[in-house]
Design a protein around this motif. Structure first.
Motif, mmCIF file in Angstrom:
data_model
loop_
_atom_site.group_PDB
_atom_site.id
_atom_site.type_symbol
_atom_site.label_atom_id
_atom_site.label_comp_id
_atom_site.label_asym_id
_atom_site.label_seq_id
_atom_site.Cartn_x
_atom_site.Cartn_y
_atom_site.Cartn_z
ATOM 1 N N CYS A 136 0.839 -0.647 -0.249
ATOM 2 C CA CYS A 136 -0.179 -0.086 0.141
ATOM 3 C C CYS A 136 1.068 1.360 0.445
ATOM 4 C CB CYS A 136 -0.698 -0.166 1.006
ATOM 5 S SG CYS A 136 -2.507 -0.845 1.201
ATOM 6 N N GLU A 137 2.324 0.936 0.814
ATOM 7 C CA GLU A 137 2.656 2.252 0.752
ATOM 8 C C GLU A 137 3.697 2.886 -0.491
ATOM 9 O OE1 GLU A 137 5.421 3.134 4.663
ATOM 10 O OE2 GLU A 137 7.112 2.046 3.053
ATOM 11 N N MET A 138 3.802 1.692 -1.421
ATOM 12 C CA MET A 138 4.375 1.338 -2.261
ATOM 13 C C MET A 138 3.974 2.290 -3.718
ATOM 14 S SD MET A 138 6.612 -1.697 -3.240
ATOM 15 C CE MET A 138 6.773 -1.873 -4.501
ATOM 16 N N LEU A 139 2.440 1.651 -3.699
ATOM 17 C CA LEU A 139 1.289 2.397 -4.608
ATOM 18 C C LEU A 139 1.155 3.561 -4.136
ATOM 19 C CD1 LEU A 139 -1.587 -0.662 -4.560
ATOM 20 C CD2 LEU A 139 0.257 0.104 -6.541
ATOM 21 N N THR A 140 1.111 4.445 -3.062
ATOM 22 C CA THR A 140 0.724 5.595 -2.767
ATOM 23 C C THR A 140 1.924 6.171 -3.100
ATOM 24 O OG1 THR A 140 -0.313 4.650 -0.604
ATOM 25 C CG2 THR A 140 0.383 7.185 -0.671
ATOM 26 N N ILE A 146 -2.683 7.502 -7.900
ATOM 27 C CA ILE A 146 -3.910 6.851 -7.135
ATOM 28 C C ILE A 146 -3.359 7.696 -5.746
ATOM 29 C CG2 ILE A 146 -3.815 4.119 -4.777
ATOM 30 C CD1 ILE A 146 -2.735 2.882 -7.325
ATOM 31 N N SER A 147 -4.217 8.311 -5.423
ATOM 32 C CA SER A 147 -4.265 9.145 -4.324
ATOM 33 C C SER A 147 -5.375 9.524 -3.198
ATOM 34 C CB SER A 147 -5.526 10.315 -4.861
ATOM 35 O OG SER A 147 -6.427 9.585 -4.765
ATOM 36 N N ASP A 148 -5.815 7.725 -3.391
ATOM 37 C CA ASP A 148 -5.889 6.631 -1.982
ATOM 38 C C ASP A 148 -6.701 5.658 -2.539
ATOM 39 O OD1 ASP A 148 -9.577 7.301 -0.518
ATOM 40 O OD2 ASP A 148 -8.562 5.969 -0.449
ATOM 41 N N VAL A 149 -5.295 4.435 -1.577
ATOM 42 C CA VAL A 149 -5.036 3.486 -1.901
ATOM 43 C C VAL A 149 -6.369 2.624 -1.387
ATOM 44 C CG1 VAL A 149 -3.986 3.016 0.262
ATOM 45 C CG2 VAL A 149 -3.748 1.454 -2.633
ATOM 46 N N ALA A 150 -6.623 2.729 -0.763
ATOM 47 C CA ALA A 150 -8.380 1.818 -0.160
ATOM 48 C C ALA A 150 -8.702 1.981 -0.541
ATOM 49 C CB ALA A 150 -8.107 2.213 1.757
ATOM 50 N N SER A 151 -9.780 2.893 -1.353
ATOM 51 C CA SER A 151 -10.161 3.962 -1.516
ATOM 52 C C SER A 151 -10.344 2.324 -3.217
ATOM 53 C CB SER A 151 -10.703 4.904 -2.267
ATOM 54 O OG SER A 151 -11.744 4.993 -2.753
ATOM 55 N N TRP A 152 -8.905 3.118 -3.593
ATOM 56 C CA TRP A 152 -8.555 2.879 -4.867
ATOM 57 C C TRP A 152 -8.923 1.028 -5.651
ATOM 58 C CZ3 TRP A 152 -4.557 -0.614 -6.791
ATOM 59 C CH2 TRP A 152 -4.152 -0.585 -8.394
ATOM 60 N N LEU A 153 -8.569 0.198 -4.129
ATOM 61 C CA LEU A 153 -8.776 -1.345 -4.108
ATOM 62 C C LEU A 153 -9.947 -1.983 -3.750
ATOM 63 C CD1 LEU A 153 -5.270 -2.017 -1.991
ATOM 64 C CD2 LEU A 153 -5.701 -2.814 -4.214
ATOM 65 N N GLU A 154 -10.942 -1.402 -3.392
ATOM 66 C CA GLU A 154 -12.340 -1.625 -3.204
ATOM 67 C C GLU A 154 -13.339 -1.357 -4.666
ATOM 68 O OE1 GLU A 154 -14.956 -0.755 0.173
ATOM 69 O OE2 GLU A 154 -13.409 0.454 1.052
ATOM 70 N N MET A 155 -12.242 -0.622 -5.947
ATOM 71 C CA MET A 155 -12.938 -0.092 -6.492
ATOM 72 C C MET A 155 -13.543 -1.702 -7.676
ATOM 73 S SD MET A 155 -14.529 2.595 -6.572
ATOM 74 C CE MET A 155 -14.333 2.910 -9.069
ATOM 75 N N PRO A 156 -14.304 -2.571 -8.210
ATOM 76 C CA PRO A 156 -14.174 -3.035 -9.187
ATOM 77 C C PRO A 156 -13.093 -2.823 -10.322
ATOM 78 C CG PRO A 156 -16.234 -2.777 -8.734
ATOM 79 C CD PRO A 156 -15.599 -1.351 -8.226
ATOM 80 N N LEU A 157 -12.559 -3.986 -11.464
ATOM 81 C CA LEU A 157 -11.915 -3.053 -12.459
ATOM 82 C C LEU A 157 -12.884 -3.355 -13.654
ATOM 83 C CD1 LEU A 157 -9.920 -4.745 -10.132
ATOM 84 C CD2 LEU A 157 -8.843 -6.066 -11.721
ATOM 85 N N ALA A 158 -14.062 -3.720 -13.667
ATOM 86 C CA ALA A 158 -14.644 -3.437 -14.514
ATOM 87 C C ALA A 158 -16.109 -4.186 -14.468
ATOM 88 C CB ALA A 158 -14.374 -4.526 -15.758
ATOM 89 N N VAL A 159 -17.145 -2.674 -15.194
ATOM 90 C CA VAL A 159 -18.474 -2.977 -14.592
ATOM 91 C C VAL A 159 -19.624 -4.359 -14.525
ATOM 92 C CG1 VAL A 159 -20.018 -2.304 -15.303
ATOM 93 C CG2 VAL A 159 -19.024 -0.575 -15.396
ATOM 94 N N GLU A 160 -18.697 -5.107 -15.372
ATOM 95 C CA GLU A 160 -19.359 -6.608 -15.390
ATOM 96 C C GLU A 160 -18.425 -7.427 -14.596
ATOM 97 O OE1 GLU A 160 -18.591 -4.083 -19.295
ATOM 98 O OE2 GLU A 160 -17.656 -4.790 -17.577
#
Lengths: 222, 244
Positions: A136-140, A146-160
């Motif tokens: 998480c530190e590396m991604l940030t 990526i401004s919000d790593v926790a938020s980014w990881l909660e998002m689906p990779l695709a709508v479907e």
């Protein structure tokens, strides 16, 4: 026998044609067969270049993958010097849900609760907490988008697809998380992680706003 | 033209027995608000005349509370009884029950009996008698099976989850809030109303935090806000909350 004609007025095999009034090459007028031959050579050269580009891309990809893995290993080592509670507090501060962290670490929420209260984790789990904190530190630090790593990881990779970055981490696929962070191509990541995802039939049931404004289920319009 | 038989849909099953549960036996804490899939002991279901026993809450997650704070007066509950173990691959053949393997972590297996359900006054169930809480995966499976039992409609658990995800997260937020509230020694009776005042505030964004919960990218920021707010409250940085 050769007969000079303009393009579109061919008169049989072995016809020598001019392309308008343009002369090509030292010899001037070129036959249609010459043009086709040149195009074939060009196509084969382009294919060869593409194959070479693919090899180079794969090679650089391996270097990138090995480099990231080494960076993560180094940062994980740094994180292991911190207490388990401190690492969990770091993850809490980023905004992760405890249930998601339990899923990433492969433990129950009650087990995670015990860690937060000071109980020790197994060496493998302790390492994984350090590794995820470092990741998480590396991604940030290293991915400007990526401004919000926790938020980014909660998002689906695709709508479907319901697959998220949390899903990838729960399956130990740090590599796919890094690639997704760098390339942003969720579909390509899903093609590798869940190859059948595109062919999976869509449900006929969908979520809509109900008459009271709360979510409700209904049959999709055909 | 020969008519094709309809496609066969199946009821789903969990990847493992453990995946059904969030808390079991002594893992259950009073801080978690009563939710769909909670199993209580010592419950009498009117009309069954089988005395007190295990029962599970069936109400939809969005229909548990009036004005989002107080439990509704009556809960739909179904009897939970001991049952032979049902292998995961055999779940699709058991359509009138929902298996609850190793419910109490004592190697005994149970199942929800959908035919034995009724309305139980919510003031007759005690939080101290709660013996298990289902994970959202378990709640989705419970809902799928109950919906099928009463209507023969098969709702995919993925879509059921999408429709309830915001409520699942709100319950998790409430649990975390209640835990911090209790650890700080604040009056327990005020925790729920204080949480709802906070979650229904817009925090200056123009939209209430509650209205933002359905959006995946909003949950982590709201979680951070809540944790920071709780740290301030419990550190005494702001005044001790007034009872509502």
């Amino acid at each position: 026998m050769t007969v000079k004609t303009d393009i579109g007025e061919s008169s049989g095999a072995g016809t020598e044609t001019t392309i308008g009034t343009r002369r090509t090459g030292i010899g001037g007028t070129r036959t249609l067969a010459d043009i086709v031959g040149d195009a074939t050579m060009g196509r084969r050269s382009a294919e060869s270049l593409r194959e070479e580009a693919d090899r180079l891309s794969a090679g650089f990809g391996h270097i990138e993958h090995d480099g990231l893995r080494e960076m993560l290993r180094h940062r994980t080592g740094q994180k292991k010097k911190e207490s388990l509670v401190d690492r969990l507090n770091t993850l809490s501060g980023l905004g992760f849900a405890w249930a998601d962290l339990a899923r990433i670490f492969g433990v129950s929420v009650p087990a995670l609760r015990k860690w937060r209260q000071g109980e020790t984790a197994s060496p493998a789990n302790d390492f994984r907490v350090a590794e995820v904190t470092a990741l998480c530190e590396m991604l940030t630090d290293d991915v400007p988008t990526i401004s919000d790593v926790a938020s980014w990881l909660e998002m689906p990779l695709a709508v479907e697809s319901p697959v998220t970055g949390i899903t990838l981490l729960a399956e130990g696929r740090n590599d796919l998380v890094f690639r997704y962070a760098r390339d942003g191509d969720g579909d390509a990541i899903l093609d590798e992680f869940d190859p059948g995802w595109r062919e999976r039939p869509q449900s006929s049931v969908v979520v809509v706003a109900g008459p009271d404004g709360l979510p409700a289920l209904t049959i999709r319009d055909r | 033209m020969t008519q094709q038989p309809p496609e066969q849909e199946e009821l789903e099953s969990p990847p493992s027995a453990d995946a059904l549960y969030l808390y079991r036996a002594d893992e259950v804490l009073p801080h978690r608000p009563v939710q769909t899939g909670d199993v209580f002991d010592g419950v009498e279901i009117p009309g069954l005349d089988d005395g007190p026993g295990l029962a599970i809450v069936l109400n939809h997650p969005c229909s548990m509370r009036s004005k989002g704070v107080d439990l509704v007066d009556r809960l739909q509950m179904a009897r939970v009884t001991q049952h032979a173990e049902v292998p995961l691959k055999a779940w699709k053949g058991y359509q009138r029950v929902m298996p609850l393997p190793d419910l109490l972590q004592d190697d005994d297996h149970y199942a929800v009996q959908f035919s034995d359900f009724g309305l139980v006054r919510s003031d007759r169930i005690g939080l101290d008698r709660r013996v298990a809480c289902l994970d959202p995966l378990g709640i989705n499976l419970l809902q799928q099976r109950f919906i099928f039992y009463i209507s023969r409609f098969i709702a995919p658990t993925l879509e059921l989850h999408k429709s309830c995800a915001a409520v699942f997260h709100e319950i998790a937020f409430m649990e975390e809030w209640n835990t911090a509230w209790d650890e700080a020694g604040f009056p327990a009776d005020d925790a729920a109303s204080a949480f709802h005042d906070w979650i229904r505030d817009d925090g200056g964004s123009g939209r209430t935090r509650q209205s933002r919960l359905p959006e995946e990218q909003q949950r982590a920021p709201i979680r951070r806000e809540m944790r920071a707010h709780l740290r301030e409250l419990t550190a005494g940085t702001t005044s001790t909350p007034e009872p509502s």
